[in-house]
Motif scaffolding. Structure first.
Motif, short mmCIF file in Angstrom:
data_model
loop_
_atom_site.label_atom_id
_atom_site.label_comp_id
_atom_site.label_asym_id
_atom_site.label_seq_id
_atom_site.Cartn_x
_atom_site.Cartn_y
_atom_site.Cartn_z
N LEU A 1 5.25 0.77 -5.80
CA LEU A 1 3.96 1.06 -6.43
C LEU A 1 3.59 -0.05 -7.41
O LEU A 1 2.44 -0.50 -7.45
N ARG A 2 4.57 -0.48 -8.19
CA ARG A 2 4.29 -1.55 -9.16
C ARG A 2 3.85 -2.81 -8.44
O ARG A 2 2.95 -3.51 -8.89
N VAL B 1 -5.20 -2.26 0.03
CA VAL B 1 -4.37 -1.63 -1.00
C VAL B 1 -4.56 -0.11 -0.96
O VAL B 1 -3.60 0.66 -0.97
N LEU C 1 0.23 -2.26 -7.15
CA LEU C 1 -0.71 -2.30 -8.27
C LEU C 1 -0.91 -3.74 -8.76
O LEU C 1 -2.02 -4.15 -9.12
N SER D 1 -3.31 -5.56 -6.58
CA SER D 1 -4.70 -5.20 -6.89
C SER D 1 -5.22 -5.98 -8.10
O SER D 1 -6.36 -6.47 -8.11
N ARG D 2 -4.38 -6.13 -9.12
CA ARG D 2 -4.81 -6.88 -10.31
C ARG D 2 -4.89 -8.39 -10.02
O ARG D 2 -5.81 -9.07 -10.47
#
Lengths: 221, 221
Positions: A77-78, A63, A81, A84-85
């Motif tokens: 980007l969303r 990431v 992200l 990653s979560r």
């Protein structure tokens, strides 16, 4: 460069799916260890946690690399992200599998309190939720993600039912208190697996819809 | 541009601290509602969840903006990614406070099972863990983050103690089963608050050390 980014994103998705497969399998094997009273299998689940943790770190580094190499638009980007979560949620699902395996090892010396029917059912739903939430991410399928949210209520209801039943056993027979208590823990671990799948599905809807439906906009009642 | 980025990052940190303050306060007030048997306060906690959810979405959007505006180096990317994950943990701490408040409302009609001593103690430790994990992020204090990890064991031990004690009550007196069960739920909610604080502290150590100590490299035994 655009194409280059697509390739990186594809790889990231595939890795996250593999990570999801490991986490889901860990839950599945921990429950198989319970049903078959297989301590060796339970120990294997505990040992294989390392592989999941290792993969979490690799995905996190991927990431960072993707973000360092490309100047992404908001929509991408969303997505990154969310990866990653979701990666963190999958690792915690692995933790829950280890907790279940440890409970299996702890109750090994007690006779079985009751036939295991609802717990495997609960686990099956939770495992399906994990798989479907990831499939929804990869295929961009909002409806599938929404179906995961709905199933969370079924899991909560099953947990309540299991708890009530085990408490009744415990009231009637003091000798089953300790193993019953471990079974209650397992039900709660499974509920948390389903919670993580729900978190993933909410992230998927957020990413796919390009809008935040995590709070309010979605009727979950 | 560099300076511009520093400003954005500063703002992001401040917002995350405010979000953490809201989450910590929600837990604190839900426990105050328990101890003082204050249903109105419990209802306030349930209503104020919206504010936390709203702030989570704002922080997520700020993260997207920072990444869209700046081409960051790996070290800053790791920080911003950690903010996104920590933001999710804080929102889930708010969820736990709501769960506690709902338990408080449910037990309102039963006489108090026992004096509340260990539960508020457990909550105090968990709240401190949340605050310290965020302070560790903002000040880059690895030692403080490590102290949060250590306290997680204390919280788990307190939960086990509370559970054993309540189970003993339940065995001796069938009329306290329902309120006791709600108190067990509250203990588990507090344990999850501490778990989220632990996740945050692990992210902080990862970011501050610039290396992944979330698995293996850190002795937590």
């Amino acid at each position: 460069l655009e194409r280059h980014f697509e390739g990186h994103l594809e790889k990231l998705k595939m890795r996250l799916l593999r990570m999801g497969g490991l986490a889901e399998q860990a839950v599945h094997l921990s429950m198989k260890a319970l049903v078959e009273a297989d301590g060796t299998l339970a120990e294997r689940v505990v040992q294989e946690e390392d592989a999941i943790n290792q993969m979490q770190m690799e995905i996190d580094e991927s990431v960072v690399r993707v973000l360092a190499l490309h100047q992404l638009m908001a929509v991408d980007l969303r997505f990154v992200l969310a990866v990653s979560r979701i990666n963190a949620d999958l690792e915690r699902i692995g933790d829950q599998a280890v907790n279940i395996a440890e409970s299996v090892l702890r109750i090994a010396k007690y006779p079985q309190v009751k036939p295991y029917i609802d717990l495997p059912r609960m686990s099956q739903i939770a495992e399906d939720m994990v798989r479907d939430s990831l499939n929804a991410l990869v295929s961009g399928d909002q409806e599938l993600a929404r179906s995961v949210l709905q199933r969370d209520d079924t899991v909560d209801a099953l947990r309540d039912q299991i708890l009530r039943e085990l408490l009744t056993y415990m009231m009637g027979n003091a000798t089953v208190v300790i193993p019953s208590f471990q079974l209650i823990s397992i039900a709660q671990n499974l509920e948390r697996v389903a919670d993580h799948a729900t978190n993933i599905a909410e992230d998927v809807i957020y990413v796919v819809a390009g809008q935040d439906v995590r709070h309010g906009a979605l009727d979950r009642s």
